[in-house]
Scaffold this motif. Sequence first.
Motif, PDB file in Angstrom:
ATOM      1  N   ALA A 123       0.813  -1.213   0.000  1.00  0.00           N
ATOM      2  CA  ALA A 123       0.000   0.000   0.000  1.00  0.00           C
ATOM      3  C   ALA A 123       0.846   1.262   0.000  1.00  0.00           C
ATOM      4  O   ALA A 123       0.600   2.200  -0.766  1.00  0.00           O
ATOM      5  CB  ALA A 123      -0.936  -0.005   1.207  1.00  0.00           C
ATOM      6  N   PHE A 124       1.877   1.287   0.837  1.00  0.00           N
ATOM      7  CA  PHE A 124       2.683   2.506   0.951  1.00  0.00           C
ATOM      8  C   PHE A 124       3.541   2.738  -0.298  1.00  0.00           C
ATOM      9  O   PHE A 124       3.717   3.882  -0.727  1.00  0.00           O
ATOM     10  CB  PHE A 124       3.573   2.428   2.185  1.00  0.00           C
ATOM     11  N   THR A 125       4.080   1.665  -0.873  1.00  0.00           N
ATOM     12  CA  THR A 125       4.891   1.861  -2.077  1.00  0.00           C
ATOM     13  C   THR A 125       4.032   2.316  -3.246  1.00  0.00           C
ATOM     14  O   THR A 125       4.493   3.084  -4.091  1.00  0.00           O
ATOM     15  CB  THR A 125       5.618   0.554  -2.441  1.00  0.00           C
ATOM     16  N   ARG A 126       2.812   1.850  -3.312  1.00  0.00           N
ATOM     17  CA  ARG A 126       1.917   2.362  -4.352  1.00  0.00           C
ATOM     18  C   ARG A 126       1.633   3.840  -4.150  1.00  0.00           C
ATOM     19  O   ARG A 126       1.605   4.620  -5.099  1.00  0.00           O
ATOM     20  CB  ARG A 126       0.599   1.571  -4.347  1.00  0.00           C
ATOM     21  N   SER A 127       1.415   4.232  -2.905  1.00  0.00           N
ATOM     22  CA  SER A 127       1.147   5.647  -2.626  1.00  0.00           C
ATOM     23  C   SER A 127       2.356   6.514  -2.947  1.00  0.00           C
ATOM     24  O   SER A 127       2.202   7.697  -3.260  1.00  0.00           O
ATOM     25  CB  SER A 127       0.750   5.830  -1.159  1.00  0.00           C
ATOM     26  N   LEU A 128       3.569   5.953  -2.861  1.00  0.00           N
ATOM     27  CA  LEU A 128       4.761   6.725  -3.212  1.00  0.00           C
ATOM     28  C   LEU A 128       4.794   7.081  -4.692  1.00  0.00           C
ATOM     29  O   LEU A 128       5.502   8.002  -5.094  1.00  0.00           O
ATOM     30  CB  LEU A 128       6.023   5.939  -2.841  1.00  0.00           C
ATOM     31  N   ARG A 129       4.041   6.353  -5.500  1.00  0.00           N
ATOM     32  CA  ARG A 129       3.968   6.648  -6.931  1.00  0.00           C
ATOM     33  C   ARG A 129       2.709   7.424  -7.290  1.00  0.00           C
ATOM     34  O   ARG A 129       2.406   7.594  -8.474  1.00  0.00           O
ATOM     35  CB  ARG A 129       4.015   5.344  -7.732  1.00  0.00           C
ATOM     36  N   ASP A 130       1.964   7.858  -6.280  1.00  0.00           N
ATOM     37  CA  ASP A 130       0.713   8.583  -6.523  1.00  0.00           C
ATOM     38  C   ASP A 130       1.019   9.968  -7.087  1.00  0.00           C
ATOM     39  O   ASP A 130       1.912  10.659  -6.603  1.00  0.00           O
ATOM     40  CB  ASP A 130      -0.058   8.720  -5.205  1.00  0.00           C
ATOM     41  N   PRO A 131       0.295  10.412  -8.104  1.00  0.00           N
ATOM     42  CA  PRO A 131       0.523  11.769  -8.628  1.00  0.00           C
ATOM     43  C   PRO A 131       0.124  12.859  -7.652  1.00  0.00           C
ATOM     44  O   PRO A 131       0.554  14.006  -7.801  1.00  0.00           O
ATOM     45  CB  PRO A 131      -0.352  11.807  -9.893  1.00  0.00           C
ATOM     46  N   PHE A 132      -0.697  12.539  -6.666  1.00  0.00           N
ATOM     47  CA  PHE A 132      -1.130  13.522  -5.674  1.00  0.00           C
ATOM     48  C   PHE A 132      -0.025  13.672  -4.629  1.00  0.00           C
ATOM     49  O   PHE A 132       0.357  12.712  -3.959  1.00  0.00           O
ATOM     50  CB  PHE A 132      -2.430  13.074  -5.016  1.00  0.00           C
ATOM     51  N   VAL A 133       0.504  14.883  -4.493  1.00  0.00           N
ATOM     52  CA  VAL A 133       1.691  15.093  -3.669  1.00  0.00           C
ATOM     53  C   VAL A 133       1.448  14.729  -2.215  1.00  0.00           C
ATOM     54  O   VAL A 133       2.312  14.163  -1.543  1.00  0.00           O
ATOM     55  CB  VAL A 133       2.171  16.555  -3.810  1.00  0.00           C
ATOM     56  N   HIS A 134       0.257  15.020  -1.692  1.00  0.00           N
ATOM     57  CA  HIS A 134      -0.009  14.727  -0.281  1.00  0.00           C
ATOM     58  C   HIS A 134      -0.135  13.225  -0.042  1.00  0.00           C
ATOM     59  O   HIS A 134       0.121  12.762   1.069  1.00  0.00           O
ATOM     60  CB  HIS A 134      -1.274  15.450   0.164  1.00  0.00           C
ATOM     61  N   ALA A 135      -0.527  12.483  -1.048  1.00  0.00           N
ATOM     62  CA  ALA A 135      -0.556  11.030  -0.903  1.00  0.00           C
ATOM     63  C   ALA A 135       0.857  10.478  -0.765  1.00  0.00           C
ATOM     64  O   ALA A 135       1.113   9.578   0.041  1.00  0.00           O
ATOM     65  CB  ALA A 135      -1.271  10.405  -2.098  1.00  0.00           C
ATOM     66  N   ARG A 136       1.799  11.012  -1.562  1.00  0.00           N
ATOM     67  CA  ARG A 136       3.186  10.557  -1.448  1.00  0.00           C
ATOM     68  C   ARG A 136       3.754  10.929  -0.079  1.00  0.00           C
ATOM     69  O   ARG A 136       4.460  10.130   0.558  1.00  0.00           O
ATOM     70  CB  ARG A 136       4.033  11.186  -2.557  1.00  0.00           C
ATOM     71  N   ASN A 137       3.461  12.142   0.366  1.00  0.00           N
ATOM     72  CA  ASN A 137       3.959  12.567   1.672  1.00  0.00           C
ATOM     73  C   ASN A 137       3.360  11.712   2.793  1.00  0.00           C
ATOM     74  O   ASN A 137       4.052  11.354   3.755  1.00  0.00           O
ATOM     75  CB  ASN A 137       3.612  14.039   1.890  1.00  0.00           C
ATOM     76  N   ALA A 138       2.077  11.374   2.673  1.00  0.00           N
ATOM     77  CA  ALA A 138       1.433  10.530   3.681  1.00  0.00           C
ATOM     78  C   ALA A 138       2.061   9.143   3.713  1.00  0.00           C
ATOM     79  O   ALA A 138       2.224   8.543   4.779  1.00  0.00           O
ATOM     80  CB  ALA A 138      -0.062  10.433   3.402  1.00  0.00           C
ATOM     81  N   ALA A 139       2.432   8.610   2.536  1.00  0.00           N
ATOM     82  CA  ALA A 139       3.066   7.288   2.496  1.00  0.00           C
ATOM     83  C   ALA A 139       4.417   7.306   3.209  1.00  0.00           C
ATOM     84  O   ALA A 139       4.765   6.371   3.938  1.00  0.00           O
ATOM     85  CB  ALA A 139       3.227   6.850   1.050  1.00  0.00           C
ATOM     86  N   LEU A 140       5.184   8.366   2.999  1.00  0.00           N
ATOM     87  CA  LEU A 140       6.484   8.471   3.675  1.00  0.00           C
ATOM     88  C   LEU A 140       6.315   8.587   5.185  1.00  0.00           C
ATOM     89  O   LEU A 140       7.050   7.963   5.964  1.00  0.00           O
ATOM     90  CB  LEU A 140       7.244   9.682   3.128  1.00  0.00           C
ATOM     91  N   MET A 141       5.354   9.391   5.619  1.00  0.00           N
ATOM     92  CA  MET A 141       5.112   9.516   7.060  1.00  0.00           C
ATOM     93  C   MET A 141       4.619   8.198   7.644  1.00  0.00           C
ATOM     94  O   MET A 141       4.960   7.835   8.776  1.00  0.00           O
ATOM     95  CB  MET A 141       4.116  10.641   7.316  1.00  0.00           C
ATOM     96  N   ALA A 142       3.804   7.478   6.873  1.00  0.00           N
ATOM     97  CA  ALA A 142       3.321   6.184   7.351  1.00  0.00           C
ATOM     98  C   ALA A 142       4.460   5.184   7.460  1.00  0.00           C
ATOM     99  O   ALA A 142       4.529   4.403   8.418  1.00  0.00           O
ATOM    100  CB  ALA A 142       2.243   5.659   6.404  1.00  0.00           C
ATOM    101  N   PHE A 143       5.367   5.204   6.482  1.00  0.00           N
ATOM    102  CA  PHE A 143       6.543   4.336   6.576  1.00  0.00           C
ATOM    103  C   PHE A 143       7.353   4.658   7.837  1.00  0.00           C
ATOM    104  O   PHE A 143       7.809   3.759   8.549  1.00  0.00           O
ATOM    105  CB  PHE A 143       7.420   4.517   5.338  1.00  0.00           C
ATOM    106  N   ALA A 144       7.560   5.955   8.104  1.00  0.00           N
ATOM    107  CA  ALA A 144       8.348   6.350   9.273  1.00  0.00           C
ATOM    108  C   ALA A 144       7.665   5.941  10.578  1.00  0.00           C
ATOM    109  O   ALA A 144       8.324   5.562  11.545  1.00  0.00           O
ATOM    110  CB  ALA A 144       8.590   7.851   9.246  1.00  0.00           C
ATOM    111  N   ALA A 145       6.341   6.016  10.602  1.00  0.00           N
ATOM    112  CA  ALA A 145       5.610   5.705  11.832  1.00  0.00           C
ATOM    113  C   ALA A 145       5.503   4.207  12.085  1.00  0.00           C
ATOM    114  O   ALA A 145       5.254   3.792  13.217  1.00  0.00           O
ATOM    115  CB  ALA A 145       4.216   6.310  11.769  1.00  0.00           C
ATOM    116  N   THR A 146       5.679   3.393  11.059  1.00  0.00           N
ATOM    117  CA  THR A 146       5.512   1.946  11.209  1.00  0.00           C
ATOM    118  C   THR A 146       6.820   1.197  11.048  1.00  0.00           C
ATOM    119  O   THR A 146       6.825   0.015  10.716  1.00  0.00           O
ATOM    120  CB  THR A 146       4.496   1.428  10.178  1.00  0.00           C
ATOM    121  N   ALA A 147       7.942   1.862  11.267  1.00  0.00           N
ATOM    122  CA  ALA A 147       9.242   1.212  11.065  1.00  0.00           C
ATOM    123  C   ALA A 147       9.414  -0.002  11.962  1.00  0.00           C
ATOM    124  O   ALA A 147      10.113  -0.957  11.597  1.00  0.00           O
ATOM    125  CB  ALA A 147      10.366   2.220  11.321  1.00  0.00           C
TER     126      ALA A 147
END
Length: 789
Positions: free
Chosen positions: A474-498
Amino acid sequence: MDFLKSAVASAIAKSSSFPYTIGDRIDLDASIWTLSNATKKDDNSPCSIFTFDLNTQRTFVPLAKNAARKLRTIRHPGVIKVLDVIENETHIYIATEKITPLSWHIRRNSLSEETIKRGLYNVARTLAFINGEASSIHGNVRVGAVYTSDSGEWKLAGFETLSSMNDDEAMIYTYGSLVPDSNRYAPPEVASGGGWSVVKKNPLSAPDSFGLGTLLYEAFNGNFPGTDRIAQPGKIPANMVAPYKRLINTNPKLRLSAGHFLEQGKKSGSFFETPLIHIIEGADSLGLKSEEERNQFLAELEELTDDFPEDFFKIKILPELLKSVEFGGGGPQVFSAIIKIGVKMSDEEWEGKLLPVVLRLFASPDRAMRVCLLDNLPAMIDRLPQKDVNNKIFPMMVTGFTDTAPVVREQTVKAVLTVITKLSDRTINGELLRHLAKTANDEQPGIRTNTTICLGKIARSLGASSRAKVLIAAFTRSLRDPFVHARNAALMAFAATADVFSEEDCATKVLPAICASLIDKEKFVRETANKAFDTYANKIKHYAETLPDTAAPAEGAARPATPTRMGNQNDASGWAGWAISSFTNKISTAKGEMNSAPAIPVNGATSTQTRSLPVSGRATPLANPVPDRPATIRLASTTTSQRTSVETPSEAPVDDDVLDAWGEMDDDDDNFFDAPAAAKNNTSTITISTTTPFDDGGEPDFAGWLAAQNKPKAKPPLPKGLSKAANGTSLASRPAAVRTQSAGPGVTAAKKAVPVANKRPVAVAAATKKVDLKPKDDEGGDDDWGAWD
């Protein structure tokens, strides 16, 4: 003798035939009754009981019987509600709603000005009814005749002398002076010696108007000094002084009636123009109000402060609001007011009054009501039983995931964070994940972003067997999302679930996915990517420190004879030689024909592999083994011992369709955000041959390459496609249908089995793609990111 009769009466009250259980006695001012708390045996509901002893108070028997008869016949919201009247040879019992003497609150000085005004409004409205529609005189209006209900409303009692003026032999004429303390509270014309018979000569409302004035004085000042000392208003509010003086006027014909007192108080800006009184009037007809009137009512409800009694809202206002929201079209605004009142209710009250309504409203098809319910879930979730959330609320709630209205889908995703603590593991890892997989590919970018945030926050509630796969996909797909806030949310989610990923997943899956975001076109995304990268890099670094220095066997142990490889050395030339060897091997395999070697059996099948390829069978990580069209050849799978995978031990089996809904991290998702990708029908596989049975795990053989350079050069092989087969027939001379076909772009050093006349497979070298070692021009080559500019 009197003691014996009292004991008999008490025994009768406690007998099984008596429908009430009498409890503690409540102190009253001068009265012919004794008041006690009680409970109804049928349902254990609280109530109060007035008790009159017929044997010890024979003088007041006519007053007691008149009070019981009038309380039965007069029904008004401002009169105490009578449940039952029981009369036997010794006692008269009047069972009423649960009440408390008003004098208790006045002595404790616990009433606010707004509460007193509301109470006076109720009493005045009740007296207006008695004097007007009932054509009667109460004759005993004072603090001792007023009680407060559980809702805080003032209720009128003291009907001992209530008389109809249409009756020539009215009770008040004969027995008015028998009421305890009647001389202290009697109007001036009665106290002056005229007796109660003088009321015939004066307006019918005069005696009760004077009693209302004494009640007003005592409510604000705390005590009643007598009729001759109440001319000074004391603490009475300034806007009520003038009408108060008209109520206690010594001339009965100039007194202000209860009805006129109400009219003056309800004028614009007058003393009865308060939000609480407006709510009292509006709550009874809330279901009949127009939308504009209902909105005005709710606005006034919002203005109320904590000074007002909570019980008033729970008992008086809440039932009307519930009827309005269910049957009167009250809508979401009324429900929001209900939730605010419900916050102050006990768990038992909430479960009995609000829970059934909430469950019915979740089944409503009204979208506005559904959104309102989801918005108010945080205030309700602690009161909702887990069984009801799983079996009743969530099955109705999931319809919002596929609703055509985006706002409903978005609110449903947000509500997952609220209900996740009440859902079972089976529901979370089954139905919930299937629905979130759909919203992760929603056409609305905000819904996709919220789905990513939701998954990050519920990560620790997911099953251990599916958590890493679902989150990484889910998060890697969001990293390729054209919507900038979706990409930022994926990175924050990755950081929060390390902490939920294994070190192997962090190094092989998460970090490679984050790296692409380090050069994102948006600065704040790059900053978030750097923070996430540092989090995982530190985690991997700490893990690496716990690993041994080498995995090689200790000195003295038997080692297999292997060629010396420059790639294993630690100096700079070794590192460079590794790179050169790698490229050399790739170039050499692209030329000429590869030598076939005996196949290695793998799980009953035949698999071969070149020494220059990794275990996966791919020449480069970017190779795509999927052909342009379906083929009949298959990719040989590696042995179980050659596979390396890190999985978290599963706590419970997860449905395969749930995991398939999220796909793999390396899936081809070029069209992922345009529309749901169709399932790829990939039946083609490739058989890869190896020159020797030795498996070097894909490590470059630089020493072998050097040795090969020193050998005498053999006769160069025939060009590709012209070599002879086993039966001596040239492949080039055969029909095109049996010739070797390309396995698709990106496949290197591959061979296919081509049918021949004698039906024996012949290994033919497939076309390979040459490696271009020249630097590429970066213009227009931003990988997949250019598609979202």
